[in-house]
Scaffold this motif. Structure first.
Motif, PDB file in Angstrom:
ATOM      1  N   SER A 182     -98.612  30.412  36.750  1.00 22.66           N
ATOM      2  CA  SER A 182     -98.209  31.439  37.591  1.00 22.66           C
ATOM      3  C   SER A 182     -96.685  31.905  37.355  1.00 22.66           C
ATOM      4  CB  SER A 182     -98.658  30.874  39.258  1.00 22.66           C
ATOM      5  OG  SER A 182     -99.396  30.285  39.343  1.00 22.66           O
TER       6      SER A 182
ATOM      7  N   SER B 101    -100.781  28.745  45.284  1.00 22.51           N
ATOM      8  CA  SER B 101     -99.592  28.350  45.152  1.00 22.51           C
ATOM      9  C   SER B 101    -100.012  30.069  43.626  1.00 22.51           C
ATOM     10  CB  SER B 101    -100.451  26.890  44.264  1.00 22.51           C
ATOM     11  OG  SER B 101    -100.695  26.201  45.225  1.00 22.51           O
TER      12      SER B 101
ATOM     13  N   PHE C 129     -96.330  31.604  43.212  1.00 22.40           N
ATOM     14  CA  PHE C 129     -95.615  30.976  41.711  1.00 22.40           C
ATOM     15  C   PHE C 129     -95.088  32.767  41.323  1.00 22.40           C
ATOM     16  CE2 PHE C 129     -95.562  26.759  43.470  1.00 22.40           C
ATOM     17  CZ  PHE C 129     -94.980  26.273  42.933  1.00 22.40           C
TER      18      PHE C 129
ATOM     19  N   ALA D 267     -97.919  25.650  38.453  1.00 25.43           N
ATOM     20  CA  ALA D 267     -96.700  26.682  38.587  1.00 25.43           C
ATOM     21  C   ALA D 267     -96.533  26.738  37.808  1.00 25.43           C
ATOM     22  CB  ALA D 267     -95.536  25.280  39.237  1.00 25.43           C
TER      23      ALA D 267
ATOM     24  N   ILE E 149    -100.938  21.502  42.945  1.00 22.77           N
ATOM     25  CA  ILE E 149     -99.544  22.407  42.877  1.00 22.77           C
ATOM     26  C   ILE E 149     -98.237  22.821  41.148  1.00 22.77           C
ATOM     27  CG2 ILE E 149     -97.375  23.058  44.198  1.00 22.77           C
ATOM     28  CD1 ILE E 149     -99.106  22.407  46.389  1.00 22.77           C
TER      29      ILE E 149
END
Length: 788
Positions: free
Chosen positions: A715, A653, A657, A712, A708
């Motif tokens: 990231s 992830s 991202f 997000a 996730i």
């Protein structure tokens, strides 16, 4: 149209190269974990990855190479592919026996050199790619990060299908394919050479899969022989072989036990370091397994209520069979390595007495702590016997393994799932002074006190005896209860221990003068921890690392531990290795940052002060990114129960991202300082929310989905500062781009090591805040540059 096709080929080539670099780092660390120990695997690959940074700095000095970028990118990819195969063959051909010696020192430098070559050539290629394609850096960085994410992720399923050496050959094939895609802009002869090598390596993948011509032959310096069965997985390489004749594999067998006949057993080894065994069972269960009753790991069975037992880490099934032998009505057992269940229930089911078909036995593949947390049952006995984490998992060189089973929060779960009179029984090794067993005791004490238990001296018993393979090394049985042990229970266990020749370390009736008794009776645990020669404070989910007990200030004492080499000396290398890597990588960073300012012959288009600021900016980005990435890998390893899930969800992830963030920043016209400020603010919010987030319980799917979403925003921002900086350099002085890339790679390696030093000693939150501090330094530098 032709230009678009060329761009697509190049971007796919970037994706494949990044895929290969991360997949190679991950897979070769798995192989080195088998050949060496995982700490040493970490050291070799960390040093080798410095080659990425060295490649970038080399390109900075070479104008001729930059003028023929297309050809040299293809050439360096081809050389990286060839060196991957060469390094694999060489490392599998020689026996490496780790020890504190001059030979080992030179062995490590040999390993470092052969593994540095693939990374060095990849570093040359990447720095040229970023230089040549700097006008579309957002796209390039996106394909770079996503390629790395999928490369790391792909190793997990591949290790269930292929053996690790074959995966490395497959990685070499992909690197050669990347070379071929870049060679489409080169002369015909080079295209033919690159294409031919690509086809040959694809053939070699299939050939090695069927015929195993390139395989592991030496484990910890010893030649492997008489292998009955072997299989790789992300958790470890499992090998089944015959047990030595006239030997009983029992962790702490009673010295008074005299077998009428030696039982038939097979040895199961995981990465050549963690072992268990498979018991041969006929129709006469009592006769076949009588020796299990005389093992110190079984001591709690004599007094535990025989309703429902839970075995965490069932291995070859010996603890499950102990429960069967003592007549438990229901037996549940969980094991994280799926190969173990395959061995017991399929490959050797007739040998092991068809354990899986017993009506009162339930074997589950999964992570022990998560299984306990989701269970609605209460157990009369929960057993953890020598459950270790010494293999380098698929996290690779970015993480030293830790174990989520040995934290205060885990022990609280165990006690909450015990019946009121149930027993938690733990077996660990005993050294002098005590380390593993007394740290497990500190976990019992911390958990019991948090549950409101008073007078814990009545709730604990400890015994020890020599292990079967080394009479100078001892194994213990630590028993803990929520309620006090009764007088009858204590007397019964003490009498059995005396009959079997076990040493009584502590019981409520026999409080001997030793470290264990002092710790149990002390009212000031903080002072006890401070004065104790090792780190034995109870690990928490924030800090973890049960097995890393060497205090930071004592890292140099590793050379004084030869006396306990038979008792996992490798567990004490961690801090020493990390600090060694940190010092060497830091010196190299200084060497790569400052001399180019002095030795560079071509005139800079900007002032030297401004050049230094840009280079420091990329250095701080490398440190900040890696501190966040690696600290989150470890924190999510605890959250999910194993680094496998941390890779699948957390690392994937973060990289994915971040790649999307790179694409977005290419379309937005925002000052870098504002992006980094938003990143720091998002990081602070992330850290505050994490206090609650990491307490969430649920299924793997629900936790993965929430993770996730949680990762997000942070990231996305993490993927923006690097391409933004490259964009500015492209306009200011593009000759600096390879140098900036090299320094960023180098400080990324430093960041991965620094993360572990900070995490082991200060925990997740301090490490994460340190990462944000480096981003703050990057913010100050870029602010200065924006003002100028």
């Amino acid at each position: 149209m032709q230009s678009n096709k060329k761009d697509i080929n190049q971007l796919i080539g970037v994706f494949l190269l990044s895929f290969s670099v991360l997949a190679f780092e991950t897979t070769i660390t798995r192989i080195l974990s088998v050949i060496l120990y995982y700490h040493l695997a970490f050291m070799v690959i960390s040093f080798a990855m410095l080659g990425l940074g060295a490649g970038g700095v080399y390109i900075y000095f070479s104008n001729k190479i930059k003028e023929k970028a297309n050809f040299f990118i293809a050439l360096f990819n081809l050389l990286s592919s060839i060196s991957i195969i060469v390094s694999l063959v060489l490392v599998l051909s020689f026996p490496f026996k780790p020890s504190v010696s001059t030979k080992t020192f030179f062995d490590f430098w040999f390993l470092y050199f052969i593994f540095a070559l693939p990374f060095f050539f990849a570093g040359l290629s990447f720095s040229l790619i970023f230089f040549k394609l700097s006008n579309q850096i957002s796209k390039v960085y996106f394909f770079d990060l996503v390629g790395g994410a999928i490369g790391t992720l792909s190793v997990v399923p591949l290790l269930y299908i292929l053996d690790a050496p074959t995966i490395v050959i497959f990685i070499a094939f992909l690197t050669a394919l990347s070379s071929f895609l870049f060679s489409l802009n080169c002369q015909k002869l080079f295209k033919i050479i690159s294409g031919a090598l690509t086809i040959f390596l694809l053939f070699l993948v299939f050939f090695n899969f069927y015929y195993q011509i390139i395989k592991v032959s030496y484990v910890k310096g010893e030649k492997e022989t008489n292998i009955i069965f072997q299989k790789w997985s992300p958790v470890g390489r499992v090998v089944v072989s015959p047990m030595r004749e006239n030997t009983i594999h029992a962790w702490g067998l009673s010295p008074n036990y005299k077998p009428e006949k030696y039982p038939e057993q097979l040895q199961i080894m995981i990465d050549g370091a963690a072992g268990t065994n498979l018991e041969k069972i006929t129709d006469n269960l009592e006769k076949d397994l009588k020796h299990l009753k005389y093992d110190i790991t079984s001591l709690a069975y004599y007094i535990a209520p025989r309703s429902r037992s839970l075995i965490i880490g069932f291995g070859g099934g010996r603890d499950v069979l102990t429960s069967v032998l003592f007549g438990f009505k229901e037996i549940e057992a969980v094991e994280i390595n799926p190969i173990m269940k395959e061995i017991i229930c399929q490959r050797f089911k007739d040998y092991s007495g068809k354990i899986c078909e017993m009506k009162n036995v339930k074997l589950v593949t999964g992570e022990g702590r998560s299984y306990v947390a989701q269970s609605s049952e209460k157990y009369s006995l929960i057993q953890l016997s020598l459950i270790d984490s010494w293999a380098a998992t698929v996290v690779g060189a970015y993480a030293l393994s830790e174990n989520s089973l040995y934290t205060k929060e885990a022990f609280l779960e165990y006690f909450k799932h015990l019946e009121e009179n149930g027993i938690l029984t733990i077996s660990r090794f005993v050294f002098e002074p005590p380390q593993q067993t007394i740290r497990a005791l500190s976990l019992c004490r911390a958990a019991l006190e948090e549950l409101g238990v008073q007078n814990i001296e009545k709730n604990i018993m400890i015994f020890k005896t020599p292990v079967f393979y080394n009479k100078d090394l001892f194994v213990s049985n630590l028993m803990c209860k929520k309620s006090a042990f009764t007088h009858e229970e204590i007397e019964k266990v003490e009498n059995i221990a005396k009959d079997m020749g076990f040493d009584i370390i502590y019981t409520p009736l026999h409080q001997k003068d030793n470290y264990f008794t002092k710790f149990i009776l002390t009212k000031d645990t903080k002072q006890f921890y401070k004065n104790y020669p090792f780190r034995i404070e109870p690990p928490t989910d924030n800090e973890g690392f049960f097995f890393h007990m060497l205090k930071l200030k004592d890292f140099w004492k590793v050379f004084n531990f030869k006396s306990i080499e038979g008792g996992q000396l490798h567990n004490y290398y961690s801090i020493f290795i990390l600090i060694t890597i940190l010092i060497i990588a830091s010196i190299l960073s200084i060497f790569f940052i400052f001399p180019p300012l002095i030795l560079h012959k071509t005139k800079f288009l900007i002032s030297k002060k401004e050049v230094l600021r840009y280079i420091l900016y990329f250095a701080f980005l490398g440190l900040g990114f890696m501190l966040i990435e690696v600290s989150l890998i470890h924190r999510f390893s605890i959250f999910f129960g194993h680094p496998i899930y941390s890779i699948i969800v957390a690392l994937f992830s973060i990289l994915l991202f971040s790649g999307i963030g790179s694409l977005l920043i290419g379309k937005l016209n925002i000052k870098i300082s504002k992006v980094i400020f938003a990143l720091i603010l998002t990081g602070i919010i992330f850290l505050i929310v994490s206090f609650s987030f990491f307490n969430i319980n649920g299924s793997l799917i629900s936790k993965s989905f929430l993770s996730i979403l949680f990762l997000a925003p942070l990231s996305l921002f993490m993927g923006m500062p690097f391409p933004s900086g490259i964009n500015i350099l492209d306009k200011k002085d593009r000759q600096l781009i390879p140098w900036a890339f090299g320094v960023n790679c180098l400080t990324s390696t430093i960041g991965s090591v620094l993360t572990l030093i900070l995490y082991i000693n200060f925990g997740f939150r301090i490490t994460f805040l340190t990462a944000l501090f480096f981003y703050f330094l990057a913010l100050l530098v870029i602010k200065k540059l924006e003002q100028s």
